[in-house]
Design an enzyme around this catalytic site. Structure first.
Site, short mmCIF file in Angstrom:
data_model
loop_
_atom_site.label_atom_id
_atom_site.label_comp_id
_atom_site.label_asym_id
_atom_site.label_seq_id
_atom_site.Cartn_x
_atom_site.Cartn_y
_atom_site.Cartn_z
NE ARG A 77 11.93 -21.72 -12.52
CZ ARG A 77 11.88 -23.02 -12.87
NH1 ARG A 77 10.77 -23.71 -12.74
NH2 ARG A 77 12.95 -23.63 -13.33
CG ASP A 201 -5.79 -4.85 -7.77
OD1 ASP A 201 -5.50 -4.91 -6.56
OD2 ASP A 201 -5.07 -4.27 -8.61
CE LYS A 226 1.75 -0.61 -4.52
NZ LYS A 226 0.75 -0.81 -5.56
C1 LIG Z 1 0.72 -1.21 -6.94
C2 LIG Z 1 -0.50 -1.79 -7.50
C3 LIG Z 1 -0.44 -2.81 -8.45
C4 LIG Z 1 0.87 -3.33 -9.01
O1 LIG Z 1 1.64 -3.97 -8.03
P1 LIG Z 1 3.26 -3.96 -8.03
O2 LIG Z 1 3.57 -4.69 -6.77
O3 LIG Z 1 3.69 -2.54 -8.03
O4 LIG Z 1 3.70 -4.68 -9.26
C5 LIG Z 1 -1.63 -3.33 -8.91
N1 LIG Z 1 -2.83 -2.89 -8.46
C6 LIG Z 1 -2.92 -1.90 -7.55
C7 LIG Z 1 -4.26 -1.44 -7.09
C8 LIG Z 1 -1.77 -1.32 -7.04
O5 LIG Z 1 -1.87 -0.33 -6.14
#
Ligand SMILES: *Cc1c(COP(=O)(O)O)cnc(C)c1O
Length: 412
Positions: A77, A201, A226
């Site tokens: 962890r 982000d 992604k």
């Molecule tokens: C998918 C996504 C998230 C969340 O991520 P997960 O891996 O699905 O928890 C956050 N921000 C953006 C821009 C995303 O496309």
């Protein structure tokens, strides 16, 4: 240059970085170009066997020679060698010092907000990933953290909300799904004014297209699910920072809350990142071709893609991004829900699915899918209307993708 980003000194008195005879000079990696870093940073041949690929260390614990006498790993962890290689690699490609990986993008966001205290305020983009909105509003608001959602294309809206309680500015750029561009440098200047943290982000752009830390951000966040993973086969999140104090908190929360990712997933994302630069080049090329096709089509109303000179923040996009990526949103003339649902059903190559950033093209309907958790009035304010369709343009041949869209639109 100091290679601090390679070590996890907060957790271990012994350095976890056991450089072998094969290892590349890491100070050199820091000044290498993106593709070289993506392939080599954080990774070295296995010292036990010479295996060139980082092994999947499928283990929870590590045998100690004596109490406190270990090789830097005590419990998975806290730190696992496969995850560690990925964390170093991610830090390097984001031009940061410290990386931390989590079980999902939302777990990474959860870690950032847990750095705050009750009474603190956050200013966020109003046009953001639905799950980010949900965790802010339904999880953290009840712990006394206040969230403001504003249109960050207009920095004065942020400026007006700044006060001594503002501890975090949360930026998504390009935004999801409206493809708005936020000026990261401008947000950094505002955050510095009151000593707040700036988190970006960077899921849509990836470090190939944009490195927010270089533009003044304190934290970069990723849904590695992604583009970083890139093959639609894992769910993972990540944070990168260069700030020692933020890193301490990040690792403390990562270890204390325990939302870590496993070694198999870490291996897959490490492998994904080795082709990130090639994939992003192709996503961007295909994105440009598909966006221009849509723009010229008679049944299409608006096309949202930051590569257009007519995009309201094209100049900012050009300045802070290397290229414009493969995420595109568009609306249909007449703005009918039925028409949008018809298109997403009729396309054959574009798969109807949530998510984005994989090699294969996806199509989605934000109002009923990713953004269903946002109230209609709120989503419409930011442009998520009933006929809005979002594309994640993959790395297939653009001609086939365009033919697929043309056929589906022809049936309307
Ligand atoms: C998918 C996504 C998230 C969340 O991520 P997960 O891996 O699905 O928890 C956050 N921000 C953006 C821009 C995303 O496309």
């Amino acid at each position: 240059m100091e290679k601090v980003y390679l070590t996890r000194k907060f957790f271990s008195s012994t350095s976890v970085q056991q450089e072998t005879n094969y290892s590349i000079n890491f100070a050199k990696i820091l000044i290498m170009k993106f593709g070289t870093k993506a392939i080599h940073a954080g990774v070295q041949p296995d010292s036990a066997t010479g295996a060139i690929m980082t092994p999947i260390y499928q283990t929870s614990t590590y045998v100690q020679e004596g109490v406190g006498n270990h090789k830097g790993y005590e419990y998975s962890r806290t730190l696992n060698p496969t995850r560690h290689a990925l964390e170093k690699n991610l830090a390097a490609i984001e031009n940061g010092k410290y990386g931390a990986c989590f079980g999902s993008g939302l777990a990474a966001i959860d870690c950032v907000i847990k750095m705050l205290n009750p009474g603190d305020e956050v200013i966020s983009t109003n046009d953001l990933y639905g799950g980010s909105y949900r965790i802010f509003k339904t999880i953290f608001e009840k712990y006394g953290i206040k969230f403001h959602f504003v249109n960050m294309q207009n920095p004065s809206e942020v400026d007006a909300l700044l006060n001594e309680k503002t501890k975090l500015i949360w930026v998504e750029t390009p935004t999801n799904p409206m493809m708005n561009i936020v000026d990261i440098k401008a947000m950094s200047n505002l955050a510095k004014k009151i000593g707040a943290m700036l988190a970006v982000d960077n899921t849509f752009a990836t470090p190939y297209l944009q490195t927010p830390l270089d533009l003044g951000a304190d934290i970069v966040m990723h849904s590695a699910t992604k583009y970083l993973g890139g093959h639609s086969d894992i769910v993972m999140g990540a944070l990168v920072t260069s700030n020692d104090n933020i890193a301490k908190e990040m690792y403390r929360i990562q270890n204390s809350s325990g939302a870590v990712c496993g070694p198999m997933d870490s291996f897959l994302v490490l492998r994904g990142i080795k082709t990130l630069h090639l994939r992003m080049q192709r996503h961007s090329e295909n994105g440009a071709l598909v966006a221009n096709f849509l723009k010229s089509h008679s049944k299409i109303d608006k096309v949202y893609w930051p590569g257009f000179e007519t995009h309201p923040n094209h100049e900012v996009a050009k300045a802070q991004m290397k290229d414009f990526g493969g995420m595109i949103s568009f609306t249909l003339k007449g703005n009918k829900l039925e028409d949008a649902l018809e298109i997403v059903k009729k396309v054959e190559l574009f798969a109807l699915a949530e998510s984005l950033g994989g090699v294969e093209s996806l199509i989605g309907h934000p109002a009923t899918m990713t953004h269903a958790s946002i109230p209609k009035e709120v989503r419409e304010q930011s442009g998520v209307v009933d006929s809005l369709i979002r594309l994640s343009v993959g790395i297939e041949d653009a001609e086939d993708l365009i033919n697929d869209l043309e056929e589906a639109l022809g049936k309307l």
